[in-house]
Design an enzyme around this catalytic site. Structure first.
Site, mmCIF file in Angstrom:
data_model
loop_
_atom_site.group_PDB
_atom_site.id
_atom_site.type_symbol
_atom_site.label_atom_id
_atom_site.label_comp_id
_atom_site.label_asym_id
_atom_site.label_seq_id
_atom_site.Cartn_x
_atom_site.Cartn_y
_atom_site.Cartn_z
ATOM 1 N N ASP A 97 0.863 -1.178 0.000
ATOM 2 C CA ASP A 97 0.000 0.000 0.000
ATOM 3 C C ASP A 97 0.904 1.234 0.000
ATOM 4 O O ASP A 97 2.110 1.136 0.264
ATOM 5 C CB ASP A 97 -0.893 -0.032 1.236
ATOM 6 C CG ASP A 97 -1.816 1.172 1.313
ATOM 7 O OD1 ASP A 97 -2.315 1.602 0.255
ATOM 8 O OD2 ASP A 97 -2.020 1.677 2.417
ATOM 9 N N THR A 114 -2.438 1.212 -4.669
ATOM 10 C CA THR A 114 -2.895 2.362 -3.893
ATOM 11 C C THR A 114 -4.221 2.876 -4.429
ATOM 12 O O THR A 114 -4.593 2.595 -5.574
ATOM 13 C CB THR A 114 -1.844 3.484 -3.919
ATOM 14 O OG1 THR A 114 -2.328 4.616 -3.200
ATOM 15 C CG2 THR A 114 -1.546 3.913 -5.355
ATOM 16 N N ASP A 162 -1.283 -0.988 6.116
ATOM 17 C CA ASP A 162 -1.530 -0.504 7.480
ATOM 18 C C ASP A 162 -2.991 -0.288 7.781
ATOM 19 O O ASP A 162 -3.335 0.005 8.927
ATOM 20 C CB ASP A 162 -0.783 0.820 7.698
ATOM 21 C CG ASP A 162 -1.428 1.963 6.936
ATOM 22 O OD1 ASP A 162 -1.557 3.059 7.511
ATOM 23 O OD2 ASP A 162 -1.796 1.774 5.770
ATOM 24 N N ASN A 168 -8.367 -1.458 4.604
ATOM 25 C CA ASN A 168 -8.498 -1.742 3.180
ATOM 26 C C ASN A 168 -7.384 -2.645 2.658
ATOM 27 O O ASN A 168 -7.427 -3.066 1.504
ATOM 28 C CB ASN A 168 -8.526 -0.440 2.381
ATOM 29 C CG ASN A 168 -7.270 0.371 2.578
ATOM 30 O OD1 ASN A 168 -6.631 0.303 3.624
ATOM 31 N ND2 ASN A 168 -6.883 1.129 1.583
#
EC number: 7.6.2.1
Length: 1484
Positions: free
Chosen positions: A602, A916, A1048, A1051
């Site tokens: 991410d 992302t 983190d 999602n």
């Protein structure tokens, strides 16, 4: 002006989801049930008296049964259909007591044994142990034969007990968390009488164990008091100022009163409305309070009657009271009172809160990982429930849907009979109010910024949403463990062949007859050759049992546990800011860390800090702000600029500008809320313009811009201190907090939020702004708005902020053309610097316009069907014809060490993909700043619309053919699977979510995977959580590689669980990713050490240990097998039986286990200095079937030597002991063979060990001597039969020592020779690096005073390419090699052709700076007269614009990037022509 509008209305959309197509149909079914007794007129109007509230009523598509099936009655008797024949409730609800532990003290032993015997190896050895009980199979001591199995079961049980005890402690801690429950009243929904006998037995057992533990502690305390009375006298009980201890016994026995939370620090929050349902009374004057600032109160319009759940006509005993209880005591239908900062014990429908508006704020970090606060609302009909007596008088029934796991959906209806207190004898009116997810507090959330909340429990225990979402983390097994099954199967097949051969030969031997055994044996055991063969088969199973290593599994468990401990204890992966070490969650896959080829990461919060800093803005066409971002540094680095010198120069310039800015701010007003150390927006030019140096109009524009930032938000101020006054901001997103904080620094400080608006300190004067309506941000709207009444003029303004494309499409058409172009250019340059941009706009509303819209908003908010769509339609109607004010730019900085970590992983051969949700241009800039992309790469931007699958297929074919000369065939994909080399750094792929959705279809997936395989870096933008998991699965299964996902936030959970190894970062977005991960770290930079050091070590150690384990069992078992050649395979034991039991238990177990725990080829510093060593893990060369069979063959050879060297000694006759006794007995020969085999095996393990330290050598020596010690001790007992005295007889013979020494040499000579040849003539990379370590070429890693060796002196003698850092060996003409910034890298529209030189067409020299005469002078668009400040140089913007001017054309090809040209061409599609004046509210 007409009457004052109603109190603040907030459109709560932060956690809503788009309703499914089946939602209205299901709602119709529910509402038909509610309308049975209503008139036709009421049905047409749609529940006018109780349906309006804030929330979402739609049922989720995932509901299994749709209709309401749970009915909860409050102060009402249960109907007959819900009672059984005994008058007890038929409905049974889950208890709120949670138990994640597997065992209880009563069932631990049977359940643990049951689970352990799910392992096929344990079943096998249990079977062997049972066979040994029967004397017919020749086992001499069945009791001793069971020792290994009992030992392994015991060790595993102890490990399971420790783990389960920890879970039990956490369960008890959670279940005994205090909560305030209503007691001394009757809850008809549950009963305590139906406790099963089994549960009573368990409870009695638990109470007994607790009593014993308590007595033990008391006795221990008494003894301690006697031994040390002075210390005990000084001890005092620990207390803490909290809601749990603030209520004494006296306070627990009185009714609940509507007072503020008793928390000592509650006053630090400024949002403290009163509890009587009215606006709060004036509090003490705040800093710089100006009397008379509040506008005159105006009468409110008559409010709608929403009904009241409290039956005023009901007589209640008033005995109920709120008393402290525990979470485990909470039941469905109970009244619960929650205080500020308390966790929610169950899923609770909110009836009332301390806020007169019925709002409360919850933190859902434990639920979905998000730290931002979310708003929930009490039911309109329940807001008068404030006392315990009100709870007694409340009479209603809840019809609820069944529990389900959807966190964003809940549907229920609360029904009651509304009676008139003035005429109690009259029949009441049937009323109902819908309950949605916005009226539900979910278990695990935390109440914030709210004094208290009262609710009714809807779901408990396992039926709560958090427990239904907890699920079972996907079980992951390491690759070696999976492949180990095939190795064990091979050994099973070998064992089967050996046993069959023994049975067949024995049967044939007895069938021959006329053999010598007819004279020496007293008949066969079975009585017939067939039965003899069967008996011998099972005898051989017992004899050769060590061939299937039961101790291998427990050894692997011990090794992995130790490896997890080492990872946890590594201080170099400890994050002191959060006090967080690297935490293994799944300690059984540590070896997979050493085989990772692809990492999926991410961006926000993983590569970046997720800490937003306001850096730049553009106001009225003028850019402001000085910043030197990481993306800017990366851009300059690619242009050949020395970024260290430039960075130092820029930082010095920014610091001087900061001093000048603070000086200017202090001259305007001494802002007590300004914290000079925390200023992120640096621009003395902005302050100068604010002071009027560029004219009054620009000063007003700057002032109004910051005022809008201070008003348009949902931030809650948190007063930290009064002297000096410090205010922190609690926001639903860090972006919002950064905007409000910058407004505060510039003199527009948000200091308070009330039920009707906000208080802002405007340059020293506190003003109250009435916020009439807030339309909050969500991912669909991409904007948020606040409708505010200004305090001095009474004018109403709508302030809106959102994405540039959204705001530009809603601007008033035909106006502000120059301002639009200028602002768009500024925002584009800001985005190129890696900044996140927003546009700010406004609209002035007339009183009549607002009131008309407000009525429409009320109707939409009261709708039962399609409420979200209607609210969005109403919001869209008011957010039109906007006037552009400017834009903002916020930086999300990279975490420390991210570029170095990515570069290090790339050198190791690991491919990193970034997945992302950000825009394409933001992801690209971050990719350059973190070393994922470089200037030599061509960017392939894959962009197609969602409804163009044919276009996607065409692009795939074109890209494969034009860039890589591939067709996408199956043969090419198979070849790509076998190629694990990193692709050349020539291309990078950028794809967005719409295109990704198309290429992930089955018909295009493999071609897309082949395209990605050829690219050095892949960036997937605008992707959903499910798409992240799908990409990970595509690579993992399509290429058969090991993958790691790191994130983190909530999602990232799907991606983390899909990968072979999931890593969670304990960051700003909560701990949801951490809770679902296999390893948790504090920062991204720790990933390199986790993978390159601990992962490589773990993989190599486990692979070597496993091979040596199979080897040592082969040596031992086949030594027994060769003996069977000379006794007709009758199953006789060559060794004394205890040798067989002790071989894997004591004689050879510790050396091989220590090899798996402590072996180390090179230390951590060298592992990081030479990351190319990791490549063997990617290629999976440490554990292969070839290596397995090499060790097996080596073991067979050494078993032959161990047996036949002794056999040759005995072949022509035995030796005699010093006492004259013949040494030709089976037991004596067994000592010869056993001792030689154990010495050989332990020495072999020592040879294969890379690191020899005192501990390992000591263990080798002790394990080897243990066989001699055991023989000496055990043979002294007469009960051992013919083995009695064997130690003295054998150890005293010179032939024993000579034979053993010769056997060791002959056995190990081939292995030693092979190692010498391999290291001298075919050295591996690790061999060369170890040699260079001994030569001192890595001494600089340990001593800073020693300079590093010259470049190229390390690993120069190796022929392996993987030791050399990746270089660009691809062919490219110098004229075609790009030397421009990254955004000019060829994309889909720049394939082929000559790209031109580095000299730009804008007058720059290629370095990013304007040449002579090229100074950019911003033009003033809204002022006709000359502004002095326009002649001043604005270095930051000029520099960035000049370096990015040439990049616009290539990026305009992608519609994802909203370039200045596109925004300038964009015309509003939601507007109608109106007046063109730009109105500012001038602060007075």
């Amino acid at each position: 002006m007409s009457g004052k509008p109603p109190a603040t209305k907030r459109l709560r959309l932060a956690t809503q989801r788009h309703p499914g197509a089946a939602g209205p149909r299901k709602r119709d079914t529910i509402m038909r049930a509610l309308s049975m007794r209503k008139k036709e007129k009421d049905t047409e109007e749609g529940l006018p008296d109780g349906d309006a509230h804030d929330g979402d009523e739609t049922l989720s598509d995932g509901d299994e049964k749709g209709l309401t099936q749970r009915r909860v009655f409050v102060n009402l008797p249960l109907p007959d259909d819900l009672l059984d024949e005994d008058g007890l409730p038929k409905q049974h609800f889950s208890r709120n007591k949670i138990r994640t532990a597997k065992y209880t003290p009563l069932i631990f032993i049977p359940k643990n044994l049951w689970l352990q015997f799910h392992n096929i190896a344990n079943i096998y050895f249990l079977f062997v142990t049972i066979l040994a009980i029967f004397p017919i199979f020749g086992a001499s001591n069945a009791a001793l034969g069971s020792v290994p199995l009992i030992f392994i079961l015991t060790i595993t049980a102890i490990k399971d007990a420790i783990e389960d005890y920890r879970r039990t402690v956490l369960d008890n801690e959670l279940n005994n968390t205090p909560v305030h429950l209503l007691v001394d009243w009757h809850n008809p929904n549950v009963t305590d009488e139906n406790i099963s006998y089994w549960r009573q037995i368990k409870k009695a057992t638990s109470r007994g164990l607790r009593w014993l533990a308590k007595r033990y502690k008391e006795q221990k305390a008494k003894k301690k008091a006697v031994d040390n009375p002075e210390m005990m006298a000084l001890q005092r009980s620990e207390t803490r100022a909290s809601v749990y201890t603030a209520n004494t016994d006296i306070s627990e026995s009185i009714q609940m009163t509507p007072v503020s939370s008793p928390l000592a620090d509650k006053q630090r929050f400024s949002f403290t409305p009163s509890d009587n349902g009215q606006p709060e009374t004036p509090r003490r004057p705040t800093h710089l309070q100006i009397p008379g600032q509040r506008p005159p109160e105006q009468p409110k319009p008559e409010s709608r009657n929403y009904g009241n759940l409290v039956d005023a006509t009901k007589q209640v005993p008033e005995t109920a009271r709120f008393k402290r209880g525990y979470w485990k005591d909470v039941r469905v239908g109970d009244f619960v009172r929650i205080y500020n900062d308390e966790e929610i014990p169950a899923d609770i429908i909110i009836l009332s809160t301390s806020d007169s508006d019925g709002a409360c704020y919850v933190e859902t970090k434990n639920l979905d990982g998000e730290t931002n606060l979310k708003v929930r609302h009490a039911l309109r009909s329940g807001r008068k429930i404030k006392h315990a007596r009100d709870c007694e008088a409340a009479t209603f029934m809840i019809e609820s849907e069944n529990p389900h796991a959807n966190l964003y959906s809940y549907s229920a209806v609360i029904k009651w009979t509304q009676k008139d207190s003035r005429a109690p004898e009259k029949p009441g009116q049937e009323m109902a109010e819908a309950v949605s997810i916005n009226n539900l507090l979910l278990r695990g959330c935390t109440l914030r910024n709210t004094d208290w909340a009262i609710g009714i429990v809807a779901f408990t225990g396992d039926e709560t949403k958090i427990m239904m979402n907890a699920g079972i983390t996907p079980s992951k097994r390491s690759r070696i463990s999976r492949e180990l099954n095939w190795n064990v199967i091979c050994n099973f097949l070998i064992l089967l062949i050996m046993c069959l051969l023994s049975g067949i030969v024995q049967g044939i031997t007895w069938a021959k007859g006329n053999e010598s055994l007819d004279y020496f044996e007293f008949g066969s055991i079975g009585g017939s050759p067939a039965v003899d063969g069967i008996v011998t088969f099972w005898t051989a199973v017992i004899l050769f049992q060590n061939l299937v290593p039961i101790s291998l599994y427990i050894s692997i468990e011990i090794i992995k546990l130790a490896q997890a401990f080492f990872i946890y204890s590594d201080v170099h992966m400890y994050y002191d800011k959060l006090d967080y070490p690297c935490t293994p969650k799944s300690w059984n896959i540590s070896d997979d860390l050493g085989q990772i080829e692809y990492i999926f990461s991410d961006k926000t919060g993983t590569l970046t800090q997720n800490v937003m800093e306001f850096k730049k803005c553009t106001v009225n066409g003028i850019p402001y702000g000085e910043a030197y971002t990481e993306a800017q540094a990366g851009m300059q680095k690619r242009q050949g600029i020395n970024v260290e010198e430039e960075g130092a120069r820029m930082r010095a310039h920014i610091e001087s500008d900061r001093v000048e800015m603070i000086k200017g701010l202090r001259q305007i007003n001494y802002n007590p809320y300004l914290d000079e150390e925390k200023i992120t927006f640096v621009s003395s030019a902005y302050v100068n313009d604010l002071r009027g140096m560029s004219g009054e109009e620009q000063a007003q524009a700057n002032s109004h811009f910051m005022l809008v930032l201070a008003l348009c938000h949902t931030v809650l101020p948190d007063r930290l201190s009064d002297d000096p006054p410090r205010v922190d901001f609690k926001a639903q997103s860090p972006d919002e907090a950064a905007l409000v904080a910058t407004a505060r620094d510039c003199g527009y400080s948000l200091v308070d939020r009330t039920t009707h608006g906000v208080t802002v300190n405007v340059q020293g004067v506190e003003k109250e702004y009435e916020v009439l309506t807030t339309l909050e941000f969500n991912s669909a709207r991409k904007r948020m708005s606040a409708i505010v009444r200004m305090p001095d003029t009474g004018k109403i303004f709508l302030f809106c902020k959102g994405a540039d494309s959204i705001i530009y499409s809603r601007l008033r058409p035909g106006e502000q053309k120059d301002l639009r172009v200028a602002t768009a250019q500024h925002l584009e340059v800001f985005a190129r610097e890696g900044l996140r941009t927003l546009c700010i706009a406004q609209k002035e509303l007339t009183e009549e316009e607002y009131l008309t819209w407000s009525k429409e908003h009320d109707i939409a908010a009261a709708a039962v069907h399609g409420r979200e769509e209607k609210l969005e339609e109403v919001s869209d109607a008011i957010e039109r014809d906007l006037t552009l004010l400017g834009g903002t730019a916020i930086e999300d900085r990279l975490q420390d060490g991210v570029p170095d970590t990515i570069a290090l992983l790339a050198e190791a051969g690991i491919k990193l993909w970034v997945l992302t949700g950000d825009k394409v241009e933001t992801a690209i800039n971050i990719g350059f700043s973190c070393n994922l992309l470089d200037n030599d790469m061509e960017l392939i931007v894959f962009k197609v619309e969602e409804d163009e699958p044919e276009r996607a297929a065409e692009l795939l074919d074109n890209y494969l053919l034009d860039y890589f000369r591939l067709t996408g065939s199956a043969d090419e994909l198979e070849a790509a699977k076998k190629d694990h080399n990193p692709p050349p750094p020539t291309h990078a792929l950028v794809i967005d979510g719409d295109a990704l959705k198309l290429v992930l279809e089955d018909e295009l997936k493999m071609k897309f995977l082949l395209l990605c395989k050829q690219c050095k870096a892949v960036l997937c933008c605008r992707v959903s959580p499910s798409q992240k998991a799908a990409v990970c699965q595509m690579v993992k299964k399509g290429l058969d590689v090991m993958t790691l996902s790191i994130g983190d936030g909530a999602n990232d959970v799907a991606m983390i669980q899909e990968a072979d190894v999931g890593v969670g970062i304990a960051g700003e977005e909560g701990r949801q990713a951490v809770m679902c991960s296999d390893y948790a770290i504090g920062q991204f930079r720790f990933l390199s050490r986790l993978v390159l050091v601990h992962g490589r070590w773990s993989y190599r150690r486990l692979a070597e240990m496993t091979a040596n384990f199979f080897y040592k069992n082969i040596v031992w078992t086949f030594a027994l097998f060769w003996y069977q050649l000379f006794n007709s395979f009758d199953g006789s034991y060559l060794f004394e039986y205890t040798y067989i039991l002790m071989y894997n238990l004591a004689f050879t177990s510790l050396p091989v286990i220590l090899m798996g725990i402590l072996d180390q080829d090179v230390d951590d510093k060298v592992s990081l200095a030479v990351p190319q060593l990791y490549r063997r893990g990617i290629l999976r060369q440490e554990w292969t079937m070839l290596k397995f069979w090499v060790y097996m063959v080596d073991g067979i050879y050494q078993s032959i030597m161990c047996f036949f060297m002794t056999y040759l000694v005995y072949y022509l006759g035995g030796f005699t002991s010093p006492t004259g006794r013949e040494l030709n007995g089976r037991e004596q020969m067994g000592v010869y063979v056993a001792c030689a085999a154990i010495v050989v095996v332990n020495t072999y393990i020592l040879i294969n060990q890379y690191r020899w330290d005192w501990l390992f050598v000591l263990i080798i020596v002790v394990s080897t001597l243990l066989v001699f010690l055991w023989t000496a001790v055990y043979s002294q007992f007469k009960s051992v039969g013919s083995f009695y005295g064997a130690a003295g007889q054998v150890f005293g013979a010179l032939s024993f020592w000579a034979t053993m020494c010769l056997t060791v040499i002959v056995c190990l000579l081939p292995r030693m020779a092979a190692k010498v040849i391999q290291k001298l003539f075919f050295p591996r990379d690790i061999d060369i690096i170890r040699e260079q370590v001994r030569q001192g070429k890595f001494a600089h890693l340990y001593n800073e005073n020693i300079p590093p060796p010259a470049s190229g002196s390390i690993a120069t003698s190796t022929s392996s390419d993987i030791l050399k850092p990746p270089s660009h060996h691809y062919e490219q003409d110098d004229e075609l090699r790009p030397i421009y910034p990254p955004s000019m890298a060829p994309t889909a529209t720049t394939r082929g052709g000559k790209r031109g030189s580095g000299n730009g067409s804008d007058g720059t020299d290629g370095s990013g700076y304007l040449g002579t005469g090229g100074t950019f002078t911003p033009r003033r668009f809204s002022l006709e007269r000359h502004r002095p400040s326009m002649d001043r140089v604005r270095p930051s913007f000029d520099r960035i614009r000049s370096s990015t001017e040439r990049t616009r054309a290539s990026f305009e090809a992608t519609s994802e990037f909203t370039s200045a040209a596109m925004l300038a061409r964009m015309e509003s599609c939601h507007s109608a022509p109106r007046r063109a004046s730009l109105a500012y509210e001038t602060p007075r």
